[in-house]
Design an enzyme around this catalytic site. Structure first.
Site, mmCIF file in Angstrom:
data_model
loop_
_atom_site.group_PDB
_atom_site.id
_atom_site.type_symbol
_atom_site.label_atom_id
_atom_site.label_comp_id
_atom_site.label_asym_id
_atom_site.label_seq_id
_atom_site.Cartn_x
_atom_site.Cartn_y
_atom_site.Cartn_z
ATOM 1 N N CYS A 81 0.819 -1.216 0.000
ATOM 2 C CA CYS A 81 0.000 0.000 0.000
ATOM 3 C C CYS A 81 0.846 1.256 0.000
ATOM 4 O O CYS A 81 0.570 2.198 -0.739
ATOM 5 C CB CYS A 81 -0.907 -0.006 1.223
ATOM 6 S SG CYS A 81 -0.021 -0.429 2.715
ATOM 7 N N HIS B 283 -2.576 5.237 6.547
ATOM 8 C CA HIS B 283 -1.204 5.746 6.667
ATOM 9 C C HIS B 283 -1.207 7.212 6.205
ATOM 10 O O HIS B 283 -2.050 7.596 5.376
ATOM 11 C CB HIS B 283 -0.255 5.004 5.716
ATOM 12 C CG HIS B 283 -0.156 3.532 5.907
ATOM 13 N ND1 HIS B 283 0.146 2.912 7.105
ATOM 14 C CD2 HIS B 283 -0.296 2.513 5.006
ATOM 15 C CE1 HIS B 283 0.183 1.597 6.941
ATOM 16 N NE2 HIS B 283 -0.090 1.324 5.680
HETATM 17 N N1 LIG Z 1 -3.515 -5.439 5.327
HETATM 18 C C1 LIG Z 1 -2.911 -4.479 4.705
HETATM 19 O O1 LIG Z 1 -2.974 -3.317 5.100
HETATM 20 C C2 LIG Z 1 -2.112 -4.754 3.485
HETATM 21 C C3 LIG Z 1 -1.590 -6.013 3.256
HETATM 22 N N2 LIG Z 1 -0.841 -6.228 2.129
HETATM 23 C C4 LIG Z 1 -0.237 -7.541 1.878
HETATM 24 O O2 LIG Z 1 -1.247 -8.453 1.450
HETATM 25 C C5 LIG Z 1 -0.944 -9.772 1.902
HETATM 26 C C6 LIG Z 1 -2.118 -10.289 2.702
HETATM 27 O O3 LIG Z 1 -2.274 -9.440 3.800
HETATM 28 P P1 LIG Z 1 -3.680 -9.390 4.572
HETATM 29 O O4 LIG Z 1 -4.823 -9.469 3.618
HETATM 30 O O5 LIG Z 1 -3.597 -8.230 5.478
HETATM 31 O O6 LIG Z 1 -3.617 -10.760 5.402
HETATM 32 P P2 LIG Z 1 -4.788 -11.399 6.283
HETATM 33 O O7 LIG Z 1 -4.120 -12.024 7.445
HETATM 34 O O8 LIG Z 1 -5.869 -10.422 6.486
HETATM 35 O O9 LIG Z 1 -5.391 -12.561 5.329
HETATM 36 C C7 LIG Z 1 -4.597 -13.678 5.005
HETATM 37 C C8 LIG Z 1 -5.505 -14.723 4.410
HETATM 38 O O10 LIG Z 1 -4.721 -15.844 4.019
HETATM 39 C C9 LIG Z 1 -5.270 -17.038 4.627
HETATM 40 N N3 LIG Z 1 -4.148 -17.964 4.822
HETATM 41 C C10 LIG Z 1 -3.313 -18.059 5.845
HETATM 42 N N4 LIG Z 1 -2.385 -19.012 5.600
HETATM 43 C C11 LIG Z 1 -2.673 -19.499 4.369
HETATM 44 C C12 LIG Z 1 -2.092 -20.504 3.532
HETATM 45 N N5 LIG Z 1 -1.023 -21.181 3.933
HETATM 46 N N6 LIG Z 1 -2.636 -20.727 2.327
HETATM 47 C C13 LIG Z 1 -3.733 -20.044 1.934
HETATM 48 N N7 LIG Z 1 -4.326 -19.073 2.664
HETATM 49 C C14 LIG Z 1 -3.790 -18.834 3.868
HETATM 50 C C15 LIG Z 1 -5.904 -16.566 5.877
HETATM 51 O O11 LIG Z 1 -6.845 -17.493 6.337
HETATM 52 P P3 LIG Z 1 -7.264 -17.455 7.887
HETATM 53 O O12 LIG Z 1 -7.722 -16.049 8.168
HETATM 54 O O13 LIG Z 1 -8.376 -18.435 7.969
HETATM 55 O O14 LIG Z 1 -6.050 -17.835 8.652
HETATM 56 C C16 LIG Z 1 -6.541 -15.263 5.392
HETATM 57 O O15 LIG Z 1 -7.731 -15.567 4.711
HETATM 58 C C17 LIG Z 1 0.377 -9.647 2.680
HETATM 59 O O16 LIG Z 1 1.457 -9.877 1.800
HETATM 60 C C18 LIG Z 1 0.384 -8.167 3.087
HETATM 61 O O17 LIG Z 1 1.692 -7.674 3.299
HETATM 62 C C19 LIG Z 1 -0.639 -5.249 1.188
HETATM 63 C C20 LIG Z 1 -1.178 -4.001 1.372
HETATM 64 C C21 LIG Z 1 -1.872 -3.651 2.554
HETATM 65 O O1 LIG Z 2 0.983 -4.281 3.906
HETATM 66 C C1 LIG Z 2 1.188 -3.898 5.037
HETATM 67 O O2 LIG Z 2 1.782 -4.662 5.901
HETATM 68 P P1 LIG Z 2 1.263 -4.849 7.383
HETATM 69 O O3 LIG Z 2 -0.215 -5.045 7.304
HETATM 70 O O4 LIG Z 2 2.019 -6.045 7.855
HETATM 71 O O5 LIG Z 2 1.657 -3.591 8.088
HETATM 72 C C2 LIG Z 2 1.097 -2.488 5.386
HETATM 73 O O6 LIG Z 2 -0.028 -1.794 5.051
HETATM 74 C C3 LIG Z 2 2.308 -1.927 4.722
HETATM 75 O O7 LIG Z 2 2.938 -1.327 5.720
HETATM 76 P P2 LIG Z 2 4.528 -1.230 5.716
HETATM 77 O O8 LIG Z 2 5.031 -1.701 4.385
HETATM 78 O O9 LIG Z 2 4.747 0.208 5.964
HETATM 79 O O10 LIG Z 2 4.988 -2.112 6.844
#
Ligand SMILES: NC(=O)C1=CN([C@@H]2O[C@H](COP(=O)(O)OP(=O)(O)OC[C@H]3O[C@@H](n4cnc5c(N)ncnc54)[C@H](OP(=O)(O)O)[C@@H]3O)[C@@H](O)[C@H]2O)C=CC1
Ligand SMILES: O=C(OP(=O)(O)O)[C@H](O)COP(=O)(O)O
Length: 361
Positions: A140, A220
């Site tokens: 993000c 952020h």
């Molecule tokens: N959240 C944010 O602000 C942002 C996140 N990201 C990136 O996006 C990615 C995902 O983050 P986010 O959505 O926050 O993560 P979450 O923890 O919200 O979601 C992860 C998902 O993956 C599932 N999961 C866990 N382990 C496995 C596996 N081994 N195989 C398949 N599915 C699995 C989880 O299931 P369950 O919940 O049932 O365990 C859940 O549905 C990361 O790389 C993060 O850095 C990028 C931008 C912003």
């Molecule tokens: O994707 C994210 O990772 P996070 O949910 O683990 O903080 C953030 O929104 C990105 O934050 P960062 O790249 O500043 O740690």
């Protein structure tokens, strides 16, 4: 119709699923989930076929009324492309699974850049992902900084960029994160990981970044200073430039939007799903020019800004649309343009000369 599997139905995955479903050229094949929890029930209520990470948990899903469509391995086999939105680091572990099925895949910003051939931002390097098998949609903060720097790079040239990122401690559903009552240099070392991540999109960019974490879940906020190679005529020229960007919302002075809270309120009032803000939100009043130095502040909705980027990345890997075509289609189908906020402002309003705006302080 492209069959898109979403492996990892969490903060990002569930939003990407909803965005994919709105596209005329793609459909959700199913979503991968580990735990039979409220989010899994939500997927079932949305009629997304649910695939389990661990088939031994099938009974647990059945007990809450979810008849699994299969395992994540089945999902990968049945999809034309997979969006991996699993927790940071799991994506890299999953790559062999995608390779085994010869299924192209997108990874998210929490993965190391080495997880894929290209780190992707639709505004900057869409073409580099065309026909690739694997791409990483940058996180993000990197998405927000890439969108901000692209027009400056193209119109004025960028000599040096310095960014201080005041980051949210965690997402609303991440109850185990913080800080609860502190402002934490994170990392305390300088530069933070953000600068090198932006360089995966702009390899030649000279950028230094400093990161902090604060007790909020909403957005952020970036404090940005860019030394331009060529000086704009005035600050209104720069505002006009940002207004012409499809994923930058220039927040006007009159609106009374003084932080992330009012931005989220705006998005909810506008009917955005989950109150999501897909655009960078750039405070017009913060845009200040001193010589060749541009300053400003922008807010980034971490849960949402990467969502349209994932949709565009799917099209880039498929190779049937140009970047501008895909971005326009994605923006139109996601809908609810917040631009009405800025259309009401009269750019001829007296803003004073750029240097005066600082001299008055
Ligand atoms: N959240 C944010 O602000 C942002 C996140 N990201 C990136 O996006 C990615 C995902 O983050 P986010 O959505 O926050 O993560 P979450 O923890 O919200 O979601 C992860 C998902 O993956 C599932 N999961 C866990 N382990 C496995 C596996 N081994 N195989 C398949 N599915 C699995 C989880 O299931 P369950 O919940 O049932 O365990 C859940 O549905 C990361 O790389 C993060 O850095 C990028 C931008 C912003
Ligand atoms: O994707 C994210 O990772 P996070 O949910 O683990 O903080 C953030 O929104 C990105 O934050 P960062 O790249 O500043 O740690």
């Amino acid at each position: 119709m492209l069959r898109v599997g979403i492996n990892g139905y969490g903060t990002i995955g569930k939003r990407v699923a909803d965005a994919v479903r709105k596209q005329p050229d793609m459909a959700v094949q199913g979503v991968g989930k580990r735990s039979p929890d409220y989010v899994a029930v939500g997927a079932d209520e949305e009629d997304y076929p649910v695939y389990a990470v661990d088939e031994d948990r099938a009974d647990e899903f059945r007990e809450i009324g979810i008849d699994l469509a299969g395992t994540v391995d089945d999902l990968v086999a049945e999809s034309d492309i997979v969006v991996d939105a699993t927790p940071s680091g799991i994506g890299a572990e999953n790559r062999p699974l995608y390779e085994r099925h010869e299924t192209p895949a997108l990874f998210q910003g929490g993965e190391d850049a080495t997880v894929a051939e290209v780190s992707f931002n639709a505004r900057v390097n869409y073409d580099e992902a065309e026909d690739a098998d694997y791409a990483r949609v940058v996180s993000c903060n990197t998405t927000g900084l890439s969108r901000f720097l692209a027009p400056l790079h193209e119109h004025y040239g960028v000599d040096k960029t310095r960014v201080t990122l005041v980051r949210r401690g965690g997402d609303p559903d991440q109850t185990g994160r913080g800080p609860i009552n502190d402002t934490v240099p994170d990392p305390v070392s300088i530069p933070s990981h953000h600068g090198p991540d932006v360089q995966t999109i702009f390899p030649e960019l000279d950028i230094d970044t400093i990161g902090l974490k604060v007790p909020t879940t909403m957005m952020h906020v970036h404090s940005v200073n860019v030394t331009l190679e060529n000086r704009p005529d005035d600050i209104d020229e720069v505002i006009d430039l940002f207004k012409s960007e499809d994923r930058i919302l220039t927040v006007p002075d009159y609106a009374g939007i003084d932080g992330a809270g009012t931005l989220k309120d705006l998005a909810q009032d506008a009917g955005r799903p989950r109150g999501d803000i897909w655009e960078n939100c750039l405070w017009e009043e913060s845009l200040t020019l001193q010589g060749q130095d541009l300053y400003c502040m922008q807010a980034i909705h971490q849960e949402a800004d990467v969502v349209p980027e994932n949709v565009d990345a799917i099209r880039a890997l498929e190779g049937d649309h140009s970047g501008p075509e895909s971005r326009a289609l994605t923006n139109e189908t996601l809908g609810i343009d917040l631009g009405y906020l800025t259309d009401r402002t009269d750019l001829t309003a007296n803003r004073g000369t750029p240097d005066e705006s600082l001299a008055d302080d």
